[in-house]
Every structure is written in C-alpha cells, then in structure tokens.
Design an enzyme around this catalytic site. Structure first.
Site, PDB file in Angstrom:
ATOM      1  N   GLY A  46      -9.420 -28.886  50.044  1.00 26.74           N
ATOM      2  CA  GLY A  46      -9.630 -29.641  50.748  1.00 26.74           C
ATOM      3  C   GLY A  46     -10.019 -31.877  50.887  1.00 26.74           C
ATOM      4  N   GLN A  51     -13.077 -40.230  51.661  1.00 26.50           N
ATOM      5  CA  GLN A  51     -12.564 -39.977  50.242  1.00 26.50           C
ATOM      6  C   GLN A  51     -12.186 -41.177  49.853  1.00 26.50           C
ATOM      7  OE1 GLN A  51     -12.314 -35.385  50.669  1.00 26.50           O
ATOM      8  NE2 GLN A  51     -13.786 -35.720  49.278  1.00 26.50           N
ATOM      9  N   CYS A  92     -18.331 -30.256  46.473  1.00 26.46           N
ATOM     10  CA  CYS A  92     -17.513 -31.660  47.127  1.00 26.46           C
ATOM     11  C   CYS A  92     -16.698 -32.568  46.005  1.00 26.46           C
ATOM     12  CB  CYS A  92     -18.683 -32.429  48.015  1.00 26.46           C
ATOM     13  SG  CYS A  92     -17.795 -34.183  48.581  1.00 26.46           S
ATOM     14  N   LEU A  93     -16.020 -33.313  45.971  1.00 22.92           N
ATOM     15  CA  LEU A  93     -14.847 -33.896  44.925  1.00 22.92           C
ATOM     16  C   LEU A  93     -15.917 -35.164  44.972  1.00 22.92           C
ATOM     17  CD1 LEU A  93     -11.062 -33.011  46.288  1.00 22.92           C
ATOM     18  CD2 LEU A  93     -12.869 -31.325  44.847  1.00 22.92           C
ATOM     19  N   HIS A 134     -16.605 -29.382  56.779  1.00 25.40           N
ATOM     20  CA  HIS A 134     -17.597 -30.180  56.307  1.00 25.40           C
ATOM     21  C   HIS A 134     -16.052 -31.674  56.095  1.00 25.40           C
ATOM     22  CE1 HIS A 134     -18.174 -30.522  51.798  1.00 25.40           C
ATOM     23  NE2 HIS A 134     -16.967 -31.990  51.583  1.00 25.40           N
ATOM     24  N   GLU A 135     -14.933 -31.583  56.063  1.00 23.25           N
ATOM     25  CA  GLU A 135     -14.413 -32.443  55.878  1.00 23.25           C
ATOM     26  C   GLU A 135     -14.273 -33.899  57.631  1.00 23.25           C
ATOM     27  OE1 GLU A 135     -12.943 -32.406  53.574  1.00 23.25           O
ATOM     28  OE2 GLU A 135     -12.764 -30.831  52.948  1.00 23.25           O
ATOM     29  N   HIS A 138     -16.831 -35.867  56.578  1.00 24.75           N
ATOM     30  CA  HIS A 138     -17.231 -37.221  56.275  1.00 24.75           C
ATOM     31  C   HIS A 138     -16.172 -37.946  56.926  1.00 24.75           C
ATOM     32  CE1 HIS A 138     -17.400 -36.167  52.006  1.00 24.75           C
ATOM     33  NE2 HIS A 138     -16.450 -34.910  51.776  1.00 24.75           N
TER      34      HIS A 138
HETATM   35  O1  K1U Z   1     -14.032 -32.540  50.601  1.00 23.51           O
HETATM   36  C1  K1U Z   1     -13.758 -32.100  49.713  1.00 23.51           C
HETATM   37  O2  K1U Z   1     -14.437 -33.142  48.437  1.00 23.51           O
HETATM   38  C2  K1U Z   1     -13.022 -30.937  49.297  1.00 23.51           C
HETATM   39  C3  K1U Z   1     -13.999 -29.440  48.972  1.00 23.51           C
HETATM   40  C4  K1U Z   1     -14.333 -28.917  50.153  1.00 23.51           C
HETATM   41  C5  K1U Z   1     -15.461 -27.491  50.350  1.00 23.51           C
HETATM   42  C6  K1U Z   1     -15.557 -26.669  49.198  1.00 23.51           C
HETATM   43  C7  K1U Z   1     -16.155 -26.314  49.625  1.00 23.51           C
HETATM   44  C8  K1U Z   1     -17.324 -25.925  51.094  1.00 23.51           C
HETATM   45  C9  K1U Z   1     -16.373 -26.561  52.230  1.00 23.51           C
HETATM   46  C10 K1U Z   1     -15.643 -27.863  51.461  1.00 23.51           C
HETATM   47  C11 K1U Z   1     -13.372 -29.237  47.477  1.00 23.51           C
HETATM   48  O3  K1U Z   1     -11.896 -28.413  47.594  1.00 23.51           O
HETATM   49  S1  K1U Z   1     -15.046 -28.481  46.710  1.00 23.51           S
HETATM   50  C12 K1U Z   1     -13.673 -27.858  45.856  1.00 23.51           C
HETATM   51  C13 K1U Z   1     -14.462 -26.686  45.198  1.00 23.51           C
HETATM   52  O4  K1U Z   1     -15.536 -26.452  44.167  1.00 23.51           O
HETATM   53  C14 K1U Z   1     -14.195 -24.899  45.546  1.00 23.51           C
HETATM   54  C15 K1U Z   1     -12.893 -24.838  46.273  1.00 23.51           C
HETATM   55  C16 K1U Z   1     -13.024 -23.701  46.458  1.00 23.51           C
HETATM   56  C17 K1U Z   1     -14.043 -22.831  46.927  1.00 23.51           C
HETATM   57  C18 K1U Z   1     -14.872 -23.322  47.430  1.00 23.51           C
HETATM   58  C19 K1U Z   1     -15.448 -24.196  46.591  1.00 23.51           C
HETATM   59 ZN    ZN Z   2     -16.832 -33.055  50.138  1.00 31.93          ZN
END
Ligand code: K1U
Ligand code: ZN
Length: 169
Positions: A46, A51, A92-93, A134-135, A138
C-alpha cells in the site's frame, strides 16, 4: 511514469492531515500512476499520498500475490468496522526495516471513489483490512509507530535519525 520520493519517519510532514480530492484531473491520474509504480518498486502492499508529500485523500493498494491488481481509493471513508480486533505485525515504507504489533479491526467496509470517479464499496478482510486501516491512518497524519509505547517510538526515532545522518554523508 516516475518513482516518487517516500518521506521517512520522523519527518513532520508525515503528520499532515490530508484534504479531500475535489476533482479528479490529469495531475491526479499521473500522481496515482506514479504512486502505484512507487509501491511496486518498494515492494509495498500500500501507499498513501501523504507518504509522497501530497496531502490529498488518495491511497493505492495491492495485496495480491501476483502484484498485478492495484486498487485506487480516492476520498476513502470507513463506514463499518468489525467489533473484533486482532494484533498483527506491521511494517511501513516510511519506517524502513521496522516491524511491530498493532491492533486493528479484523474487517472493515470502505466507501471510496475509483480513478474514474466511480463509487465503490469494499468489504475488506485479513491483510486488505489491515492495509486499508494503516493507509487511512497515514491520511490522518498517523504512522503505525504512534500506536507503540513512547519508549519504543523514541528508540525507533533515534535509529531512523542515525540512519538518515549516516546516509547523508
Ligand atoms: O503504508 C505503507 O508504508 C505500506 C505498508 C503497508 C502495510 C504493511 C503491513 C501491514 C500493514 C500495512 C507496506 O507495504 S510495508 C512492506 C512490508 O513490509 C510488508 C509487505 C507485505 C506484507 C507485510 C508487510
Ligand atoms: Zn505506512
């Protein structure tokens, strides 16, 4: 298409509250395409406009294994939350290499516009439900570390600032 710069915690711009999109114009569609490309390139599931330092209510998501089904939510609103909540590990990115448990509703219903302005209603479960919550945080200027204890949050802040100082030399 272009890759966008992702703001890193504790950048204060991550705490900006996004405003609704008034009209979907060409610039909006370009932003959305670039957000999708940036999300895939960063291996994220996401990305919120906040962000990438654009403070409009836009999120993109893709929780599919194939990574070929991007979802676009413009002006999303949670219209129902399941009363049951569960704690799961989040990343989170904007907070690279940091993971911790956050409690979320297990299902949500969301109303949003798609990129053609069409109204959509989504009943999200499992990872999609977590990712949407989560998004949407943000867009309200909230980062998942804001749910952690002050001690953990300060440790993360110190670690991130150290990394940013090292990378700027
Ligand atoms: O908002 C963002 O920074 C994106 C975030 C979204 C997210 C990941 C995990 C749980 C809730 C929301 C990411 O994509 S972080 C990337 C990552 O570490 C991940 C990717 C797939 C599954 C779990 C984590
Ligand atoms: Zn995030």
């Amino acid at each position: 298409m272009a890759l966008l710069n992702i703001l890193c915690y504790p950048d204060p711009r991550l705490h900006t509250v996004a405003t609704p999109v008034k009209e979907i114009v060409n610039e909006t569609l370009t932003l959305i395409e670039n957000m999708i490309e940036t999300m895939y390139e960063s291996n994220g599931i996401g990305l919120a406009a906040t962000q990438v330092d654009v403070h409009q209510r836009i999120i993109v998501l893709d929780v599919s294994d194939e990574r070929n089904s991007p979802m676009v939510l413009i002006n999303p609103e949670i219209i129902w939350t399941h009363p049951d909540r569960v704690k799961g590990e989040e990343g989170c990115l904007s907070v690279p290499n940091t993971y911790d448990g956050v409690e979320r509703s297990i299902e949500v219903k969301v109303k949003a516009m798609g990129k053609a302005g069409e109204l959509q209603e989504i009943h999200a479960k499992e990872l999609l439900a977590v990712c949407i919550q989560h998004e949407m945080d943000h867009l309200l200027g909230k980062v998942f570390v804001d749910y952690l204890s002050p001690l953990k949050r300060n440790r993360i802040k110190t670690k991130m600032l150290k990394l940013q100082r090292e990378n700027s030399h």
